[in-house]
Design an enzyme around this catalytic site. Structure first.
Site, PDB file in Angstrom:
ATOM      1  N   PRO A   6       0.821  -1.220   0.000  1.00 51.56           N
ATOM      2  CA  PRO A   6       0.000   0.000   0.000  1.00 51.56           C
ATOM      3  C   PRO A   6       0.857   1.273   0.000  1.00 51.56           C
ATOM      4  O   PRO A   6       2.083   1.208   0.023  1.00 51.56           O
ATOM      5  CB  PRO A   6      -0.756  -0.130   1.315  1.00 51.56           C
ATOM      6  CG  PRO A   6       0.229  -0.782   2.223  1.00 51.56           C
ATOM      7  CD  PRO A   6       1.088  -1.674   1.377  1.00 51.56           C
ATOM      8  N   ARG A   9       9.577  -5.188   4.671  1.00 50.13           N
ATOM      9  CA  ARG A   9       9.070  -6.228   5.585  1.00 50.13           C
ATOM     10  C   ARG A   9       8.828  -7.537   4.837  1.00 50.13           C
ATOM     11  O   ARG A   9       8.824  -8.606   5.421  1.00 50.13           O
ATOM     12  CB  ARG A   9       7.752  -5.730   6.199  1.00 50.13           C
ATOM     13  CG  ARG A   9       7.851  -5.539   7.680  1.00 50.13           C
ATOM     14  CD  ARG A   9       6.714  -4.853   8.343  1.00 50.13           C
ATOM     15  NE  ARG A   9       5.373  -5.168   7.948  1.00 50.13           N
ATOM     16  CZ  ARG A   9       4.298  -4.642   8.538  1.00 50.13           C
ATOM     17  NH1 ARG A   9       4.453  -3.835   9.577  1.00 50.13           N
ATOM     18  NH2 ARG A   9       3.105  -4.932   8.144  1.00 50.13           N
ATOM     19  N   LYS A  48       4.678  -5.133  -6.451  1.00 47.55           N
ATOM     20  CA  LYS A  48       3.787  -4.115  -7.027  1.00 47.55           C
ATOM     21  C   LYS A  48       3.467  -3.078  -5.968  1.00 47.55           C
ATOM     22  O   LYS A  48       2.634  -3.300  -5.095  1.00 47.55           O
ATOM     23  CB  LYS A  48       2.478  -4.725  -7.542  1.00 47.55           C
ATOM     24  CG  LYS A  48       1.735  -3.726  -8.425  1.00 47.55           C
ATOM     25  CD  LYS A  48       0.236  -3.795  -8.311  1.00 47.55           C
ATOM     26  CE  LYS A  48      -0.356  -2.961  -7.223  1.00 47.55           C
ATOM     27  NZ  LYS A  48      -0.196  -1.505  -7.328  1.00 47.55           N
ATOM     28  N   PRO A  49       4.141  -1.918  -6.011  1.00 45.09           N
ATOM     29  CA  PRO A  49       3.813  -0.872  -5.035  1.00 45.09           C
ATOM     30  C   PRO A  49       2.524  -0.166  -5.451  1.00 45.09           C
ATOM     31  O   PRO A  49       2.063  -0.332  -6.581  1.00 45.09           O
ATOM     32  CB  PRO A  49       5.003   0.095  -5.154  1.00 45.09           C
ATOM     33  CG  PRO A  49       5.509  -0.081  -6.559  1.00 45.09           C
ATOM     34  CD  PRO A  49       5.182  -1.499  -6.975  1.00 45.09           C
ATOM     35  N   SER A  50       1.974   0.628  -4.565  1.00 46.46           N
ATOM     36  CA  SER A  50       0.780   1.405  -4.902  1.00 46.46           C
ATOM     37  C   SER A  50       1.130   2.424  -5.980  1.00 46.46           C
ATOM     38  O   SER A  50       2.211   3.019  -5.964  1.00 46.46           O
ATOM     39  CB  SER A  50       0.269   2.129  -3.657  1.00 46.46           C
ATOM     40  OG  SER A  50      -0.695   3.085  -4.040  1.00 46.46           O
ATOM     41  N   GLY A  92      -2.656  -4.364   2.594  1.00 43.46           N
ATOM     42  CA  GLY A  92      -3.613  -3.403   2.064  1.00 43.46           C
ATOM     43  C   GLY A  92      -4.967  -3.591   2.719  1.00 43.46           C
ATOM     44  O   GLY A  92      -5.071  -4.133   3.827  1.00 43.46           O
ATOM     45  N   SER A  93      -5.992  -3.161   2.008  1.00 46.76           N
ATOM     46  CA  SER A  93      -7.327  -3.179   2.611  1.00 46.76           C
ATOM     47  C   SER A  93      -7.872  -4.610   2.704  1.00 46.76           C
ATOM     48  O   SER A  93      -7.496  -5.484   1.905  1.00 46.76           O
ATOM     49  CB  SER A  93      -8.275  -2.327   1.763  1.00 46.76           C
ATOM     50  OG  SER A  93      -8.358  -2.880   0.472  1.00 46.76           O
ATOM     51  N   VAL A 126      -9.682  -5.799  -0.670  1.00 46.03           N
ATOM     52  CA  VAL A 126      -8.812  -6.291  -1.752  1.00 46.03           C
ATOM     53  C   VAL A 126      -8.142  -7.596  -1.321  1.00 46.03           C
ATOM     54  O   VAL A 126      -8.024  -8.534  -2.111  1.00 46.03           O
ATOM     55  CB  VAL A 126      -7.766  -5.215  -2.155  1.00 46.03           C
ATOM     56  CG1 VAL A 126      -6.758  -5.787  -3.148  1.00 46.03           C
ATOM     57  CG2 VAL A 126      -8.456  -4.002  -2.751  1.00 46.03           C
ATOM     58  N   GLU A 138      -1.731  -8.890   5.275  1.00 47.75           N
ATOM     59  CA  GLU A 138      -1.666  -7.876   6.340  1.00 47.75           C
ATOM     60  C   GLU A 138      -2.738  -6.855   5.999  1.00 47.75           C
ATOM     61  O   GLU A 138      -2.544  -6.007   5.118  1.00 47.75           O
ATOM     62  CB  GLU A 138      -0.282  -7.208   6.368  1.00 47.75           C
ATOM     63  CG  GLU A 138       0.859  -8.120   6.766  1.00 47.75           C
ATOM     64  CD  GLU A 138       0.902  -8.409   8.259  1.00 47.75           C
ATOM     65  OE1 GLU A 138       0.170  -7.755   9.022  1.00 47.75           O
ATOM     66  OE2 GLU A 138       1.660  -9.300   8.654  1.00 47.75           O
ATOM     67  N   CYS A 197      -2.448   1.098   9.793  1.00 43.90           N
ATOM     68  CA  CYS A 197      -3.359  -0.005  10.119  1.00 43.90           C
ATOM     69  C   CYS A 197      -3.444  -0.242  11.622  1.00 43.90           C
ATOM     70  O   CYS A 197      -4.398  -0.830  12.103  1.00 43.90           O
ATOM     71  CB  CYS A 197      -2.885  -1.272   9.420  1.00 43.90           C
ATOM     72  SG  CYS A 197      -1.141  -1.584   9.741  1.00 43.90           S
ATOM     73  N   GLU A 201     -12.552   1.429   9.311  1.00 45.34           N
ATOM     74  CA  GLU A 201     -11.232   2.015   9.522  1.00 45.34           C
ATOM     75  C   GLU A 201     -11.298   3.485   9.104  1.00 45.34           C
ATOM     76  O   GLU A 201     -11.650   3.789   7.960  1.00 45.34           O
ATOM     77  CB  GLU A 201     -10.261   1.269   8.601  1.00 45.34           C
ATOM     78  CG  GLU A 201      -8.906   1.046   9.181  1.00 45.34           C
ATOM     79  CD  GLU A 201      -8.012   0.272   8.218  1.00 45.34           C
ATOM     80  OE1 GLU A 201      -8.409  -0.027   7.083  1.00 45.34           O
ATOM     81  OE2 GLU A 201      -6.893  -0.024   8.638  1.00 45.34           O
ATOM     82  N   ILE A 202     -10.970   4.410  10.023  1.00 53.04           N
ATOM     83  CA  ILE A 202     -11.117   5.835   9.703  1.00 53.04           C
ATOM     84  C   ILE A 202      -9.985   6.288   8.775  1.00 53.04           C
ATOM     85  O   ILE A 202     -10.183   6.990   7.818  1.00 53.04           O
ATOM     86  CB  ILE A 202     -11.109   6.693  10.990  1.00 53.04           C
ATOM     87  CG1 ILE A 202     -12.180   6.212  11.965  1.00 53.04           C
ATOM     88  CG2 ILE A 202     -11.307   8.170  10.653  1.00 53.04           C
ATOM     89  CD1 ILE A 202     -12.021   6.766  13.369  1.00 53.04           C
TER      90      ILE A 202
END
Ligand code: NAP
Length: 493
Positions: A164, A174, A189-191, A242-243, A246, A264, A298, A395-396
């Site tokens: 993300p 990580r 694959k980065p965001s 990520g979310s 997804v 994660e 997160c 998640e805000i």
């Protein structure tokens, strides 16, 4: 381009770290159809760069490169892989200022925090450079006198890693640290919102002697890249941060080729302040867990649970601290809170705040867009929140602390666990028995006791329930990149 952006870009260019193409087989490559996508500075909306917008074909080639590279990378000695990882770590640290500037530029977090992310992210490469030499097997007692049983741990193979935008470097290291330490190769694959840091880190990996093809980077059309990774039988593992939405799709997609999957995902962290907490400790810790990265992590506190006896004193002190925060461009001196990542993020935060207000919650501080405009949001506290409100269920991912008042320990545990998420939780108390009791009762993968920061390379990071599968970091972080093989030797008597 503003002077500030020009200066950072010039510094990056002079150190060879301003890359805008994908990395496939050790070569910097444009999208095959020439398409590009723009990367914006969230603090002022200006375009920083146009980067290659890749899709299925480039991803397939990156997978082939990683597959070919696996045969020699996995056969190097652990000591050899370790020394290259050390070199990568050293280069990341040498370049921490300029990488930090790049993170601030494309992600928005204050420069000091961005440099902190580089040090934190690099620590995973250092740690797994050490752990590369500790992938031990086993010898098991055989049930037959003339047989011997050996357990061998081997790298899974090619790993697809999707990351993300909120930690453009650390979420990559990580995964890359343990994967490379074990002998796996990678397609990252980065965001598309923050590809520049990933590309700079990949350039440093090449400089460190990570051979061509071992670490590839593609970015652009996320669903197409994801599809290519999922469909390929050569990709043996998918690791995703990520979310939750997804992550669920990717988990389902990985079933077709029965890949190993690590996820994660999102959190909904409760931060519980008991009457018997040390006010100063609770204040410092709970502010840190809420406001890091403008609330866009997160493990950020998503619900602040405060016991009735300390409620007024705590909220008063918390409000004073939040009101004194300096909001602004992450490059400006003394800024505590940067912008949110984009307009959609601000709209989501604001709609959750408005929904809570319409259900009876009260604004204590903030509660609206910041006068700086663009994607800045006022650090906000809202009280009288109920756990049923949307703001306590979703998640805000913004600088908003919803406060829930509670009476008893049992009630706090019930509210804290009443969610599908289970990543991080925090509690503040000076009662030793309570600290154990509540820690054990919380259905979360990471628990901070009188502590607002608990992400370290030596500690396992990951969630219960719908916050994910597997653990990153620590000695457990290698397991997800290894296969266990049992070798039974006969005729040994
Ligand atoms: P996201 O929208 O799920 O995106 C994450 C990554 O997935 C991005 O690279 C994105 O690409 C890609 N992606 C999106 N749709 C895809 C698809 N159909 N197939 C393949 N890849 C796809 O999440 P985000 O908004 O970037 O990140 C915030 C979320 O990450 C939050 O929920 C946060 O809690 C979570 N997070 C979790 C951890 C943890 O350790 N548990 C750490 C950090 C963040 P594009 O961006 O290019 O579209």
């Amino acid at each position: 381009m503003s002077m500030e952006t020009e200066n950072v870009v010039a510094r990056l260019k002079s150190s060879g770290l301003f890359q805008t193409k994908g990395l496939i087989g050790g070569k910097w490559i444009d999208a095959y159809d020439g398409k590009t996508v723009e990367v914006y500075n969230p603090a002022n909306g200006e375009v920083i760069a146009s980067v290659a917008c890749m899709g299925e074909r480039e991803t397939k080639d990156a997978i082939s490169s990683a597959y070919d590279a696996f045969s020699h990378w996995s056969k190097l000695t652990a000591a050899d892989r370790s020394s290259r990882l050390y070199k990568w770590y050293n280069l990341l640290i040498e370049q921490k200022e300029v990488l930090g500037q790049l993170i601030t530029l494309e992600q928005g977090k204050p420069l000091k925090e961005a440099i902190g992310e580089v040090v934190y992210g690099a620590s995973y490469i250092e740690y797994f450079a050490e752990e590369a030499k500790r992938v031990y097997g086993d010898i098991l007692p055989s049930p037959m006198p003339d047989r011997r049983l050996f357990v061998l741990k081997q790298p899974v193979g090619v790993v697809g890693a999707i990351t993300p935008w909120n930690f453009p470097l650390a979420m990559i290291t990580r995964k890359a640290g343990p994967a490379l330490a074990c002998g796996c190769t990678l397609v990252i694959k980065p965001s598309e919102l923050t590809p520049l840091t990933a590309l700079a880190a990949a350039e440093l990996a090449l400089q460190a002697g990570i051979p061509p093809g071992v670490l590839n980077v593609v970015m652009g059309d996320a669903p197409k890249i994801g599809k290519a990774l999922l469909e390929s039988p050569q990709v043996r593992k998918l690791t995703f941060t990520g979310s939750t939405a997804v992550g669920k799709k990717l988990m389902a997609g990985a079933a077709e080729t029965v890949k190993k999957v690590s996820l994660e995902l999102g959190g909904n962290a409760p931060c519980i302040v008991f009457d018997d907490a040390d006010l100063e400790v609770a204040l410092e810790g709970s502010l840190a867990t809420k406001l890091r990265n403008s609330g866009q992590t997160c493990i950020c506190t998503n619900r602040l649970l405060v016991q009735e006896g300390i409620y007024d004193k705590f909220i008063n002190a918390y409000s004073n601290a939040v009101q004194s925060l300096k909001v602004g461009n992450g490059f400006s001196e003394g800024v505590d809170q940067g912008p949110l990542i984009n307009e959609a993020a601000v709209q989501k935060v604001d709609s959750l705040v408005q929904d809570a207000i319409s259900q009876g919650a009260k604004v204590v501080v903030g509660g609206k867009r910041h006068s700086l405009g663009l994607t800045f949001y006022e650090p906000t506290i809202i009280s009288d929140v109920k756990n049923e409100m949307l703001i306590a269920r979703q998640e805000i991912f913004g600088p908003v602390a919803p406060v829930i008042r509670f009476k008893t320990e049992e009630e706090a545990i019930q509210i804290a666990n009443d969610t599908d998420a289970g990543l991080a939780a925090y509690l503040f108390t000076n009662n030793i028995q309570r600290s154990w009791r509540v820690s054990e009762a919380l259905e979360y993968g990471i628990v901070g006791v009188n502590e607002g920061l608990h992400a370290y390379e030596v500690a396992p990071f990951g969630g219960f329930k719908q916050s994910g599968l597997g653990r990153e970091g620590s000695k457990y972080g290698l397991d997800d990149f290894l296969e266990i093989k049992c070798i039974c030797m006969g005729n040994m008597g």
